[in-house]
Design an enzyme around this catalytic site. Structure first.
Site, PDB file in Angstrom:
ATOM      1  N   HIS A 130       0.984  -1.228   0.113  1.00 48.06           N
ATOM      2  CA  HIS A 130       0.109   0.098  -0.038  1.00 48.06           C
ATOM      3  C   HIS A 130       1.002   1.162   0.025  1.00 48.06           C
ATOM      4  O   HIS A 130       1.969   1.125   0.303  1.00 48.06           O
ATOM      5  CB  HIS A 130      -0.932  -0.095   1.085  1.00 48.06           C
ATOM      6  CG  HIS A 130      -2.282  -0.830   0.834  1.00 48.06           C
ATOM      7  ND1 HIS A 130      -3.153  -0.465  -0.099  1.00 48.06           N
ATOM      8  CD2 HIS A 130      -2.599  -1.839   1.603  1.00 48.06           C
ATOM      9  CE1 HIS A 130      -4.193  -1.622   0.223  1.00 48.06           C
ATOM     10  NE2 HIS A 130      -3.837  -2.239   0.968  1.00 48.06           N
ATOM     11  N   ASP A 160      -0.023   7.298  -3.539  1.00 46.14           N
ATOM     12  CA  ASP A 160      -1.048   6.726  -4.232  1.00 46.14           C
ATOM     13  C   ASP A 160      -1.600   7.881  -5.507  1.00 46.14           C
ATOM     14  O   ASP A 160      -1.606   7.364  -6.614  1.00 46.14           O
ATOM     15  CB  ASP A 160      -2.133   6.117  -3.660  1.00 46.14           C
ATOM     16  CG  ASP A 160      -2.166   4.919  -3.073  1.00 46.14           C
ATOM     17  OD1 ASP A 160      -1.098   4.099  -3.224  1.00 46.14           O
ATOM     18  OD2 ASP A 160      -2.968   4.509  -2.268  1.00 46.14           O
TER      19      ASP A 160
END
Length: 367
Positions: A130, A160
């Site tokens: 992540h 991200d």
């Protein structure tokens, strides 16, 4: 009509940077069709779809891509698409029959955008991860934090959405532009580790020059300097100051009535701890609103630290139209601004996937 009007993008449903990239393209006028799972991914979070803002501005259909007929339906959309976005682990779309080879065979001009954390290649390519893991590997997380404290976990903006979504969009737009002259599509391999590393270029340069101290909270831009810091006010509110330039720093000290001699030279790192104490004490003497009244709009490089509730109400952001209200939800407006091809106000997220695939395909072909 936004500047990307006429561009058609197929988005294979994912989370995080893929949907963000699709939203950005849709916000700028592209027609984006999201191919959703028949069973939504379990993210451990449930919220009404109207608040899932990354889903705004596009139509959504649900298909089970494990079924051959569903794959054939997706390929029919790809036939007339300009681009595709997918965020699966490497090899997944190939196993589904929707990898670059079959898609480009049907549509040689297709720009096939892939977004992953580690990238399509390398020893970690198939490992789960992540945002936090990706920025940790790049050296960026190590540099974020205060002196004597562990690395500080930033919002997923760093990995991200900046290193991932923005770089995917930039890569796809570059490839779409190139395809207009070459007539050929290509694969865009956007990895969050690559984009995050790219964003850190200036800091790697400072590091190479011996001008960046690896100890957190000891540099000008990482909370080490008293003139690039956040300070608490009398009422518990916070303000930020960043007068790096000498003339701006002098103006700050004049306006808050501090003697420069008492603080030491601006770039004397030995004087920074005491200077921070004196500046912090001064900002504690007034409320945030009082400091805003005195400092906002001056050249001392000042801004209040606002919450998500407060930011949309600030006069500067209101004047810019930085936020819009859609279906009762206040949210960021499309960015950046264009003088002529102005994007339309975004549509709210679609409540449920459209079930009439044939009608959607007909509309898609006519778009």
């Amino acid at each position: 009509m936004g500047p990307l009007a006429g561009i058609k993008i197929v988005e294979l449903a994912g989370i995080g940077p893929g949907p963000m990239a699709a939203m950005l393209l849709a916000d700028l006028g592209a027609t984006v069709l999201r191919i959703e799972r028949t069973e939504p991914a379990d993210l451990g979070v449930r919220r009404p779809q109207k608040f899932n803002l990354l889903m705004r501005n596009r139509e959504c259909i649900a298909l089970d891509l494990k079924q051959p007929e569903a794959v054939q339906q997706v390929l029919q959309f790809i036939d007339s698409a300009d681009g595709l976005i997918e965020g699966f682990r490497p090899g997944v779309t190939e196993r589904l029959g929707l990898g670059p080879d079959p898609c480009l065979a049907r549509n040689p001009r297709l720009v096939y955008g892939r977004i992953t954390g580690w990238g399509q290649t390398g020893p970690l390519a198939h490992a789960a991860g992540h945002d936090l893991n990706y920025i940790a590997l790049t050296g960026v997380l190590h540099a974020i934090g205060r002196a004597g404290q562990p690395p500080t976990i930033p919002l997923a903006l760093t990995g991200d959405f900046s290193g991932g979504a923005l770089y995917l969009v930039m890569g796809m737009l570059a490839a779409l532009l190139e395809a207009r002259s070459s007539g050929q599509g290509q694969v865009v391999d956007a990895a969050i580790v690559d984009g995050t590393t790219s964003m850190a270029t200036v800091f790697y340069g400072l590091h190479a020059a011996g001008m960046w101290n690896p100890a957190r909270g000891s540099n000008i831009l990482d909370s080490g300097a008293p003139f690039y810091e956040v300070y608490e006010c009398q009422d518990g509110g916070w303000i930020s100051v960043g007068p790096i330039e000498a003339r701006f720093y002098r103006q700050l000290l004049t306006l808050i009535d501090l003697d420069p001699q008492a603080l030491g030279a601006q770039h004397d790192q030995g004087a920074w701890p005491q200077a921070k104490v004196l500046i912090a004490q001064r900002f504690k003497t007034r409320t945030r609103a009082q400091w805003c009244e005195l400092l906002e709009g001056t050249d001392v490089c000042f801004a209040p630290v606002l919450s998500f509730d407060e930011a949309p109400r600030h006069p500067q952001l209101q004047a810019r139209g930085s936020f819009v209200e859609i279906d009762g939800v206040v949210q960021p407006a499309p960015a950046p601004r264009f003088s002529r091809s102005v994007p339309q106000t975004p549509r709210p997220p679609q409540a449920e996937p459209t079930r009439d695939i044939a009608a959607v395909l007909a509309a898609w072909r006519g778009a």
